[in-house]
Design an enzyme around this catalytic site. Structure first.
Site, PDB file in Angstrom:
ATOM      1  N   ALA A 130      29.683  37.965  43.360  1.00 19.25           N
ATOM      2  CA  ALA A 130      30.389  38.109  43.584  1.00 19.25           C
ATOM      3  C   ALA A 130      32.425  38.075  43.485  1.00 19.25           C
ATOM      4  O   ALA A 130      32.995  38.955  44.099  1.00 19.25           O
ATOM      5  CB  ALA A 130      30.828  37.084  44.636  1.00 19.25           C
ATOM      6  N   CYS A 131      31.712  38.415  42.223  1.00 23.24           N
ATOM      7  CA  CYS A 131      33.259  39.060  41.019  1.00 23.24           C
ATOM      8  C   CYS A 131      33.346  40.503  40.623  1.00 23.24           C
ATOM      9  O   CYS A 131      31.940  41.050  41.362  1.00 23.24           O
ATOM     10  CB  CYS A 131      33.281  38.327  40.094  1.00 23.24           C
ATOM     11  N   THR A 132      34.474  41.574  41.001  1.00 23.63           N
ATOM     12  CA  THR A 132      34.296  42.569  41.504  1.00 23.63           C
ATOM     13  C   THR A 132      35.265  42.608  39.941  1.00 23.63           C
ATOM     14  O   THR A 132      35.895  44.262  40.101  1.00 23.63           O
ATOM     15  CB  THR A 132      35.529  43.508  42.261  1.00 23.63           C
TER      16      THR A 132
END
Length: 279
Positions: free
Chosen positions: A167-169
């Site tokens: 879920a990391c951008t």
């Protein structure tokens, strides 16, 4: 700007070569490991300190299986006090670099939490280093874990991994980060000399990735998406029925702490410097 053309590997680039061993059964080896210099745990798997992952129900299961719960910082101070009152020396809390939140973290540690994770997207900074020194000086008996980084420096344990979480951008938005397997391998070589355990945080898509992280030198492996899928996790779950096949399955909402959805829920709007994208 410095450029590096070194080859870095992800988990998908690597397989372990089977070797001769004298272990009579796969049930024989011990899974004990060090979470920090001072804290040994019975299982090397950690649930991410995220609001859709860790909660008291999951913490109970984690403790029953020999690991340690690390609670997230995105809850009211009253809620965090309840967690600490319930688990005391069996739990870690989290904090950012905000001065007010730091004072809350100190109160929670004094209330009985075993240690604190200084948890921001880029932990290799002067601000974090100064905060680690301040906390260790103020409460030297408490464990301090810092992260996230791609290189090792300071503390009693370090979280390794920038931009590799499901879920990391960070990598998409900023371009920063390194492939996780090589990052662990490089950091572990240096951390071993200092006797600093490292936590491989993020990038775990399959069970084999946990094995590869440990083989690369991590002491523990932190997983978000995989733990969020459990019945006990904090993510909101809904039973969805396919209108055509009429078959149903459980679905959950898993999100990063920099997502627009989280920012709206927790802060009531986008924080300064954040850009909202509606599709």
């Amino acid at each position: 700007m410095k450029y590096s053309l070194e080859e870095y590997l992800t988990y998908d680039d690597v397989c372990l070569v089977p070797q001769y061993n004298n272990v009579p059964s796969r049930l024989e080896p011990s899974t004990e490991t060090w979470l920090t210099k001072n804290t040994k745990i019975g299982c090397p798997l950690l649930a991410s300190n995220m609001d859709t992952v860790i909660c008291p129900e999951l913490a109970d299961v984690i403790l029953a299986n020999g690991s340690m719960p690390i609670f997230h910082r995105f809850a009211s101070f009253e809620a965090q006090k309840e967690w600490v009152d319930k688990y005391k020396e069996n739990c870690f809390i989290s904090c950012g670099v905000n001065e007010e939140k730091y004072e809350d973290a100190v109160k929670l540690l004094e209330r009985g939490a075993r240690g604190c994770v200084i948890d921001i997207a880029h932990g290799h900074s002067d601000t974090v280093c100064r905060l680690v020194s301040k906390l260790r000086k103020q409460l030297p008996e408490k464990d301090v874990i810092a992260g996230n980084v791609c290189t090792v420096k300071g503390t009693k344990s370090v979280k390794i991994g920038v931009g590799c979480g499901a879920a990391c951008t960070t990598r998409i938005k900023t371009g920063f980060g390194l492939p996780q397997f090589s990052t662990i391998l490089n950091c572990a070589e240096y951390a071993k000399k200092l006797r600093v355990p490292i936590i491989a945080d993020g990038g775990i898509n399959f069970e084999k990735d946990m094995v590869l992280a440990l083989a690369a030198g991590a002491s523990t492996v932190m997983c978000g998406k995989l733990f969020s899928k459990t019945r006990e996790s904090a993510c909101q779950k809904q039973y969805v029925v396919d209108p055509v096949t009429r078959e149903g399955k459980w679905m959950g909402r898993y999100r990063g702490q920099a997502s627009a959805e989280f920012q709206m829920d927790f802060y009531g709007g986008m924080k300064k410097g954040k850009e909202q994208h509606l599709i």
